[in-house]
Design a protein around this motif. Sequence first.
Motif, PDB file in Angstrom:
ATOM      1  N   PHE A  86    -112.663  21.600  15.557  1.00  0.00           N
ATOM      2  CA  PHE A  86    -113.015  21.363  16.916  1.00  0.00           C
ATOM      3  C   PHE A  86    -112.391  19.791  17.490  1.00  0.00           C
ATOM      4  O   PHE A  86    -112.355  19.018  16.711  1.00  0.00           O
ATOM      5  N   GLN A  87    -111.896  19.924  18.655  1.00  0.00           N
ATOM      6  CA  GLN A  87    -111.634  18.572  19.362  1.00  0.00           C
ATOM      7  C   GLN A  87    -112.804  17.771  19.098  1.00  0.00           C
ATOM      8  O   GLN A  87    -112.657  16.549  19.032  1.00  0.00           O
ATOM      9  N   PHE A 145    -117.591  17.929  18.907  1.00  0.00           N
ATOM     10  CA  PHE A 145    -118.578  18.707  18.566  1.00  0.00           C
ATOM     11  C   PHE A 145    -119.838  17.863  19.011  1.00  0.00           C
ATOM     12  O   PHE A 145    -120.183  16.697  18.304  1.00  0.00           O
ATOM     13  N   ALA A 185    -119.162  22.299  22.098  1.00  0.00           N
ATOM     14  CA  ALA A 185    -117.978  21.945  21.377  1.00  0.00           C
ATOM     15  C   ALA A 185    -116.859  22.282  22.285  1.00  0.00           C
ATOM     16  O   ALA A 185    -116.683  22.793  23.362  1.00  0.00           O
ATOM     17  N   LEU A 203    -112.667  23.417  21.624  1.00  0.00           N
ATOM     18  CA  LEU A 203    -111.718  24.115  20.504  1.00  0.00           C
ATOM     19  C   LEU A 203    -110.513  23.484  20.615  1.00  0.00           C
ATOM     20  O   LEU A 203    -110.401  22.600  21.547  1.00  0.00           O
ATOM     21  N   TYR A 221    -114.036  31.968  15.247  1.00  0.00           N
ATOM     22  CA  TYR A 221    -115.104  30.643  14.831  1.00  0.00           C
ATOM     23  C   TYR A 221    -116.526  31.397  14.925  1.00  0.00           C
ATOM     24  O   TYR A 221    -117.369  30.577  15.039  1.00  0.00           O
ATOM     25  N   THR A 260    -119.712  31.496  18.327  1.00  0.00           N
ATOM     26  CA  THR A 260    -118.946  30.506  19.079  1.00  0.00           C
ATOM     27  C   THR A 260    -118.431  31.510  20.388  1.00  0.00           C
ATOM     28  O   THR A 260    -117.727  32.495  20.230  1.00  0.00           O
TER      29      THR A 260
END
Length: 552
Positions: free
Chosen positions: A124-125, A127, A143, A145, A236, A243
Amino acid sequence: MPFSRKKIDYQRLKEIVHLLAKYQFDNLVGELELKGSRWGDLLYKYDSDLDLDSTAPERLRMVFEELGPTFIKLGQMMSTRADLVGPEMADEFTKLQDDTSPFDFDTVKVIVEGELGKPLDQLFQSFEEEHLAAASIGQVHRAVLPDGTLVAIKVQRPGIQDMVEKDLVIMHHLADMVHTKIPSLQVFNVPEIVDEFEKSIHKEMDYGLEARNTQNFQANFANDEGIRSPTVFPDYSTAMVLTMEFIRGTKMSQVMENPEGFDNKLLAERVAKSYFQQLLVDGFFHADPHPGNLYVLEDNVVCYIDFGMMGHIDHDFMQNLGELFVQVIDYKVDAIINQLIYMGIINDSVDRTILKRDIMDILDRYYGASLSDIHLGHILSELALPLITKYQARVPPEFTLIARAVSLIEEVAYSLDGEFDTTAQFKPMVKKLLLQKFNPKNMADVFKDNMFELEHLVKNLPQNINRLVAKIENGEIKVRYTEELSEDIERTSNKLVVSIIIAALLLGSSWIIQINTGPMIWGMPILGFLGFAASGVLGVGLIIYILRYRKI
């Protein structure tokens, strides 16, 4: 392994017994004859210091709240089954709150990385460590993606499956004891409640199943711009991590409290119409459509969330349910009784006079009422309860689940639009559904599914007739032969021959339609269509013949 052979966690059982004593249910353990047993003695070593004035349902709800996640979930399921536990207890269990302390972020990180197979910063970029919501089964974090999509991630609570399995062992053991040792409680069929709960909670703990449910729901409404569900990201998601798209919108409960800025009539129509589509067209419906599980997005789009529990009914049940809906709204008491018998809910040996009076008493409360006072879900619930308690009816679990769900949907619709007309929404759907019964392709499917039974019937008919004649000749069956009897036999034989011809035409036409080749008319092979037409003409002729010569 059967539950009776699984090892009971006596430490957990001790906690349960202590809480029963604390909330003054010591008489229950006494009736179970547990005194002197390994864990029954625990009860008599625990004195309650609470001065409780509450009713039994209130005290039992308090017990469940203290016992935690598994029992809270059991109580919530029981709140939807007034047919099993009674309306008072069901109403009380609606107050159970699924608010549980969150588990720490380090645990979340371990679970997500273990399930998805990569470090969190590679998945993830970003979270967020702070949870958005925490419940007994899991908690939700926000979060982003790698492509920038904002998502909500549901992470299952560690150890919850082991805890549930231990509690289920105890529940099954206690349920069997209650059912066998306390006759006054047998009407509630406690083992059946626990069996149903076991299936329910196992489904809810399977996030993979919830993901598939969400995707199936989304597919059913793919062409409806007014209804949505969150997009699932399978790459995910696992059985313990789910997710989904993060939904930006307003909870329906908030819209109901402050409807300014929304098209309330449109929202009411979309909520009701979408739910009746789930029941009468898709056969796949959201089992808990309370206002907290509905969001309103831009342009008054309704978004369903939380697909952990879904109901599933087959085509026949959908048609029967639709017919029952119409009969209830149209106040056709005899038709309601016939439909309940046909659906196998009540036995055809029931005293129809008494049953008719009971149903009329229920419907009379709503007859002539304004649209806002007619709640179809409430009527169905009130029908189910007396049927079970008085007539030992076999009400399918789906029936009471649907009755509760329809009640929730109607409350939302009427809250948004006080002039909302339920019948205007579902009657066109029912009409369309019932017309499908007589669609040639649908009839072809019916004959295809039953073609072996039909073939056996036709094949064995001559033998059955020969056996009957032989019994008459041997004197096993005595028949007084008259000229009138001769005429009756001849007419019966003629009708039997025509019926066999009709069955053969329908069977052959069904096969032709399934092949779907050759000259076509209205999307069907012309030979199949002609076969159905011929069998229809013969069928009508046979009916006229029967009506013409029947005895008055």
